[in-house]
Design a protein around this motif. Structure first.
Motif, PDB file in Angstrom:
ATOM      1  N   ARG A  23       0.704  -1.150   0.157  1.00  0.00           N
ATOM      2  CA  ARG A  23       0.120   0.022  -0.135  1.00  0.00           C
ATOM      3  C   ARG A  23       0.906   1.145   0.132  1.00  0.00           C
ATOM      4  O   ARG A  23       0.427   2.286  -0.680  1.00  0.00           O
ATOM      5  N   VAL A  24       1.968   1.142   0.577  1.00  0.00           N
ATOM      6  CA  VAL A  24       2.688   2.405   0.498  1.00  0.00           C
ATOM      7  C   VAL A  24       3.147   2.533  -0.861  1.00  0.00           C
ATOM      8  O   VAL A  24       3.082   3.807  -1.236  1.00  0.00           O
ATOM      9  N   ALA A  25       3.593   1.770  -1.726  1.00  0.00           N
ATOM     10  CA  ALA A  25       3.826   1.899  -3.204  1.00  0.00           C
ATOM     11  C   ALA A  25       2.571   2.277  -3.749  1.00  0.00           C
ATOM     12  O   ALA A  25       2.887   3.294  -4.716  1.00  0.00           O
ATOM     13  N   ARG A  26       1.317   1.909  -3.567  1.00  0.00           N
ATOM     14  CA  ARG A  26       0.420   2.015  -4.272  1.00  0.00           C
ATOM     15  C   ARG A  26      -0.245   3.380  -4.005  1.00  0.00           C
ATOM     16  O   ARG A  26      -0.731   4.293  -4.839  1.00  0.00           O
ATOM     17  N   ILE A  27       0.102   4.208  -2.695  1.00  0.00           N
ATOM     18  CA  ILE A  27      -0.359   5.363  -2.170  1.00  0.00           C
ATOM     19  C   ILE A  27       0.524   6.552  -3.001  1.00  0.00           C
ATOM     20  O   ILE A  27       0.225   7.477  -3.608  1.00  0.00           O
ATOM     21  N   PHE A  28       2.138   6.033  -3.225  1.00  0.00           N
ATOM     22  CA  PHE A  28       3.015   6.816  -3.822  1.00  0.00           C
ATOM     23  C   PHE A  28       2.550   6.863  -5.286  1.00  0.00           C
ATOM     24  O   PHE A  28       2.628   7.960  -6.067  1.00  0.00           O
ATOM     25  N   ALA A  29       2.263   5.666  -6.123  1.00  0.00           N
ATOM     26  CA  ALA A  29       1.878   6.018  -7.366  1.00  0.00           C
ATOM     27  C   ALA A  29       0.533   6.767  -7.701  1.00  0.00           C
ATOM     28  O   ALA A  29       0.531   7.413  -8.700  1.00  0.00           O
ATOM     29  N   ALA A  30      -0.381   6.629  -6.696  1.00  0.00           N
ATOM     30  CA  ALA A  30      -1.405   7.452  -6.817  1.00  0.00           C
ATOM     31  C   ALA A  30      -0.993   9.096  -6.531  1.00  0.00           C
ATOM     32  O   ALA A  30      -1.727   9.983  -7.443  1.00  0.00           O
ATOM     33  N   GLU A  31      -0.302   9.358  -5.768  1.00  0.00           N
ATOM     34  CA  GLU A  31       0.260  10.815  -5.537  1.00  0.00           C
ATOM     35  C   GLU A  31       1.069  11.083  -6.846  1.00  0.00           C
ATOM     36  O   GLU A  31       0.921  12.378  -6.968  1.00  0.00           O
ATOM     37  N   MET A  32       1.559  10.205  -7.375  1.00  0.00           N
ATOM     38  CA  MET A  32       2.729  10.634  -8.365  1.00  0.00           C
ATOM     39  C   MET A  32       1.862  10.520  -9.755  1.00  0.00           C
ATOM     40  O   MET A  32       2.356  10.925 -10.842  1.00  0.00           O
ATOM     41  N   LEU A  86       5.105  15.293 -12.276  1.00  0.00           N
ATOM     42  CA  LEU A  86       4.697  16.347 -11.145  1.00  0.00           C
ATOM     43  C   LEU A  86       5.796  16.777 -10.307  1.00  0.00           C
ATOM     44  O   LEU A  86       6.016  17.708  -9.809  1.00  0.00           O
ATOM     45  N   LYS A  87       6.793  15.590 -10.031  1.00  0.00           N
ATOM     46  CA  LYS A  87       7.959  15.792  -9.209  1.00  0.00           C
ATOM     47  C   LYS A  87       7.659  16.694  -7.828  1.00  0.00           C
ATOM     48  O   LYS A  87       8.002  17.621  -7.495  1.00  0.00           O
ATOM     49  N   PRO A  88       6.704  16.207  -7.185  1.00  0.00           N
ATOM     50  CA  PRO A  88       6.213  16.712  -5.493  1.00  0.00           C
ATOM     51  C   PRO A  88       7.547  16.745  -4.758  1.00  0.00           C
ATOM     52  O   PRO A  88       8.366  15.999  -4.997  1.00  0.00           O
ATOM     53  N   ARG A  89       7.145  17.710  -3.861  1.00  0.00           N
ATOM     54  CA  ARG A  89       8.443  17.829  -2.735  1.00  0.00           C
ATOM     55  C   ARG A  89       8.105  16.792  -1.479  1.00  0.00           C
ATOM     56  O   ARG A  89       7.056  16.713  -0.892  1.00  0.00           O
ATOM     57  N   VAL A  90       9.057  15.717  -1.867  1.00  0.00           N
ATOM     58  CA  VAL A  90       8.780  14.518  -0.988  1.00  0.00           C
ATOM     59  C   VAL A  90      10.005  14.754  -0.109  1.00  0.00           C
ATOM     60  O   VAL A  90      11.212  14.759  -0.440  1.00  0.00           O
ATOM     61  N   VAL A  91       9.945  14.273   1.179  1.00  0.00           N
ATOM     62  CA  VAL A  91      10.805  14.225   2.401  1.00  0.00           C
ATOM     63  C   VAL A  91      11.182  12.672   2.467  1.00  0.00           C
ATOM     64  O   VAL A  91      10.461  11.723   2.665  1.00  0.00           O
ATOM     65  N   TRP A  92      12.220  12.314   2.201  1.00  0.00           N
ATOM     66  CA  TRP A  92      12.978  10.761   2.255  1.00  0.00           C
ATOM     67  C   TRP A  92      13.594  10.530   3.198  1.00  0.00           C
ATOM     68  O   TRP A  92      13.909  11.404   4.006  1.00  0.00           O
ATOM     69  N   PRO A  93      13.638   9.003   3.754  1.00  0.00           N
ATOM     70  CA  PRO A  93      14.397   8.893   4.753  1.00  0.00           C
ATOM     71  C   PRO A  93      15.597   9.544   5.125  1.00  0.00           C
ATOM     72  O   PRO A  93      16.058   9.808   6.319  1.00  0.00           O
ATOM     73  N   GLU A  94      16.559   9.697   4.262  1.00  0.00           N
ATOM     74  CA  GLU A  94      17.942  10.255   4.451  1.00  0.00           C
ATOM     75  C   GLU A  94      17.914  11.671   4.816  1.00  0.00           C
ATOM     76  O   GLU A  94      18.868  12.241   5.246  1.00  0.00           O
TER      77      GLU A  94
END
Length: 214
Positions: A23-32, A86-94
């Motif tokens: 679901r994490v991946a599916r949410i990202f796919a929907a957001e992107m 779209l390249k939204p502003r995503v905060v990644w773990p690093e």
């Protein structure tokens, strides 16, 4: 080199609708706003990597693209972002370079993995009566208590000018999955419940509900 048709083919996501990592991946796919085909893993007891999109770890999700195969939710999410116009502003773990945020992300992922192990071990041994199972469950409760206690501070510490964060998506998927699979009652976790209620207003959440695949 992929041919022209393959280069423009939709990615294929390998996973299950009942999986929080999927679901994490599916949410990202929907957001992107990335379209994909969905290949369901039917037998989670299978030891054939081919059933998991070629992942030798026998885990999901996996995403096949014209550039190759991506193992794991974080790798999949990064590639979905790269493919998005779209390249939204995503905060990644690093980018979580303070102990509070870094520890929160670590505990979220550890809790997700622990939950999977508890579910799978229960399927293998319905009694769940062993010391390792008890230790894992205690660890899960401890992690959720820490996340509940620190939820407000964690969310407040995230960069304010963001469209999305991997931490928020994984936290939402963890908390809602614990309820979905009845692994841990969420009623005592009011801060986490409040966060989920707010995060659930995103369109991507309504597009990716948990369900058991037929």
């Amino acid at each position: 080199m992929p041919d022209a048709l393959e280069a423009f083919a939709q990615p294929t996501l390998v996973g299950r609708s009942s999986s929080h990592f999927t679901r994490v991946a599916r949410i990202f796919a929907a957001e992107m706003h990335i379209d994909y085909s969905f290949q369901i893993v039917r037998d989670l007891m299978s030891s054939d990597p081919g059933d998991y999109g070629g992942n030798p770890a026998l885990r999901i999700p996996v995403m096949r693209t014209s550039r190759g195969v991506w193992f794991g939710a974080l790798n999949v999410c990064r590639e979905l972002w790269r493919q998005s116009s779209l390249k939204p502003r995503v905060v990644w773990p690093e980018q979580l370079d303070e102990p509070l945020l870094a520890n929160a992300q670590e505990l979220i992922l550890q809790a997700m993995a622990t939950e999977v192990t508890l579910i799978m071990s229960t399927l293998a041994d319905a009694s769940g009566a062993n010391a390792h199972h008890a230790k894992m469950r205690t660890g899960l409760v401890n992690m959720m208590s820490w996340l509940e206690e620190n939820a407000k501070s964690v969310l407040a510490a995230l960069p304010p000018h963001r469209d999305l964060s991997f931490l928020e998506v994984t936290l939402f998927c963890l908390v809602t999955h614990l309820e979905f699979r009845s692994v841990l009652p969420m009623a005592p976790y009011s801060e986490l419940k409040h966060f989920c209620q707010h995060f659930a207003t995103r369109a991507s959440i309504g597009e990716t509900p948990y369900r058991f695949d037929p």
